[in-house]
Design a protein around this motif. Sequence first.
Motif, short mmCIF file in Angstrom:
data_model
loop_
_atom_site.label_atom_id
_atom_site.label_comp_id
_atom_site.label_asym_id
_atom_site.label_seq_id
_atom_site.Cartn_x
_atom_site.Cartn_y
_atom_site.Cartn_z
N ARG A 29 0.86 -1.18 0.00
CA ARG A 29 0.00 0.00 0.00
C ARG A 29 0.89 1.23 0.00
NH1 ARG A 29 -3.89 -0.02 4.72
NH2 ARG A 29 -4.72 -1.76 3.54
N VAL A 30 0.52 2.23 -0.78
CA VAL A 30 1.28 3.48 -0.85
C VAL A 30 0.94 4.30 0.39
CG1 VAL A 30 1.70 5.57 -2.19
CG2 VAL A 30 1.24 3.42 -3.37
N ILE A 31 1.96 4.73 1.14
CA ILE A 31 1.74 5.50 2.36
C ILE A 31 2.25 6.94 2.25
CG2 ILE A 31 1.75 3.48 3.86
CD1 ILE A 31 4.67 4.24 4.59
N GLY A 32 2.87 7.29 1.13
CA GLY A 32 3.39 8.64 0.95
C GLY A 32 3.82 8.84 -0.48
N GLY A 33 4.29 10.04 -0.79
CA GLY A 33 4.79 10.29 -2.13
C GLY A 33 4.45 11.67 -2.62
N GLU A 34 4.69 11.90 -3.90
CA GLU A 34 4.50 13.20 -4.50
C GLU A 34 3.03 13.58 -4.63
OE1 GLU A 34 6.47 12.73 -8.22
OE2 GLU A 34 8.39 12.29 -7.28
N GLY A 40 -2.70 5.56 -0.24
CA GLY A 40 -3.79 4.66 0.12
C GLY A 40 -4.08 3.60 -0.92
N LYS A 41 -3.52 3.74 -2.11
CA LYS A 41 -3.75 2.74 -3.16
C LYS A 41 -2.97 1.47 -2.85
CE LYS A 41 -4.79 5.52 -7.24
NZ LYS A 41 -4.39 5.80 -8.62
N GLU A 42 -3.59 0.32 -3.16
CA GLU A 42 -2.94 -0.96 -2.99
C GLU A 42 -2.70 -1.59 -4.34
OE1 GLU A 42 -4.56 -3.94 -0.43
OE2 GLU A 42 -4.65 -2.57 1.28
N GLY A 43 -1.68 -2.40 -4.44
CA GLY A 43 -1.42 -3.11 -5.68
C GLY A 43 -0.29 -4.12 -5.52
N LYS A 44 -0.18 -4.98 -6.53
CA LYS A 44 0.88 -5.98 -6.54
C LYS A 44 2.14 -5.38 -7.12
CE LYS A 44 -0.62 -10.68 -6.78
NZ LYS A 44 -1.04 -11.79 -7.53
N ILE A 45 3.27 -5.78 -6.57
CA ILE A 45 4.56 -5.31 -7.10
C ILE A 45 4.82 -6.06 -8.40
CG2 ILE A 45 7.04 -5.27 -6.73
CD1 ILE A 45 6.55 -4.91 -3.79
N VAL A 60 -0.54 1.88 -10.15
CA VAL A 60 -0.15 2.98 -9.27
C VAL A 60 0.91 3.80 -9.98
CG1 VAL A 60 0.93 3.59 -7.06
CG2 VAL A 60 -0.68 1.70 -7.18
N LYS A 61 0.79 5.14 -9.90
CA LYS A 61 1.71 6.09 -10.52
C LYS A 61 1.84 5.81 -12.02
CE LYS A 61 6.05 8.50 -9.67
NZ LYS A 61 7.35 8.46 -9.02
N MET A 62 0.69 5.80 -12.70
CA MET A 62 0.66 5.53 -14.14
C MET A 62 1.05 6.79 -14.91
SD MET A 62 -0.23 2.41 -14.15
CE MET A 62 -0.80 1.93 -15.75
N VAL A 90 6.10 2.99 0.36
CA VAL A 90 5.20 1.84 0.34
C VAL A 90 5.40 1.00 1.59
CG1 VAL A 90 5.08 1.72 -2.17
CG2 VAL A 90 6.77 0.36 -0.97
N LYS A 91 4.35 0.27 1.96
CA LYS A 91 4.40 -0.61 3.13
C LYS A 91 3.78 -1.94 2.74
CE LYS A 91 4.91 0.05 7.77
NZ LYS A 91 6.02 0.62 8.43
N LEU A 92 4.38 -3.02 3.21
CA LEU A 92 3.92 -4.37 2.92
C LEU A 92 2.58 -4.62 3.62
CD1 LEU A 92 4.88 -7.01 1.54
CD2 LEU A 92 5.89 -7.64 3.72
#
Length: 187
Positions: A29-34, A40-45, A60-62, A90-92
């Motif tokens: 899950r994305v916990i910070g960024g630009e 708050g978005k979740e996705g597979k690496i 995420v970040k398309m 990101v956080k696991l």
Amino acid sequence: MPKLNVPKVKAKDLIKDSKWILFPGDVVRVIGGEKASEVGKEGKILDVVRKMNSVTINEVKMQKKHVRPNPLAPRGTTLMKPMPVHFSNVKLVDPHTQQLTDAKLIKKISKETGRLETYRLLKSSGQKLPVPADDGPVEKYEKSPLDTPNSLLAEKTWTPSVLNIPFPPRFMNQMERLKRMNSGGEF
């Protein structure tokens, strides 16, 4: 062709292999960024970019990527491509509890098999999370109509022989000229 502008990470700032806990296939899950819209978005690496301490996450970040005309898209096209997200943003997600968690990479010799076992210990649930096996770069490629069919790959097309020249005659002639110019036969 313009070069890809990749931010440089100094060698001392790269995360060590013994500390890296994110692998392709993990849900994060994305916990910070630009952008606040990405938080708050979740996705597979999808991929891990170790040289940048980053990961690319599905949906995420398309960003738009313009593709030149090619046999598959004769007029060219525009694709949406995920861009790398720094690991600190990101956080696991624990697959057992669906909560954000930290993990610790553990390497130890198994008593049953006697082999080195590597897994991640999740701090929120205390469960083991296996490190996925690296299938290598071959698994990352998708099939394309331009690929050589498997039937042709198995076919034997060339047999080595003393009579066959292994290199094109033009190349062999150039090598002979170099031998003569060096007058010792060595170069």
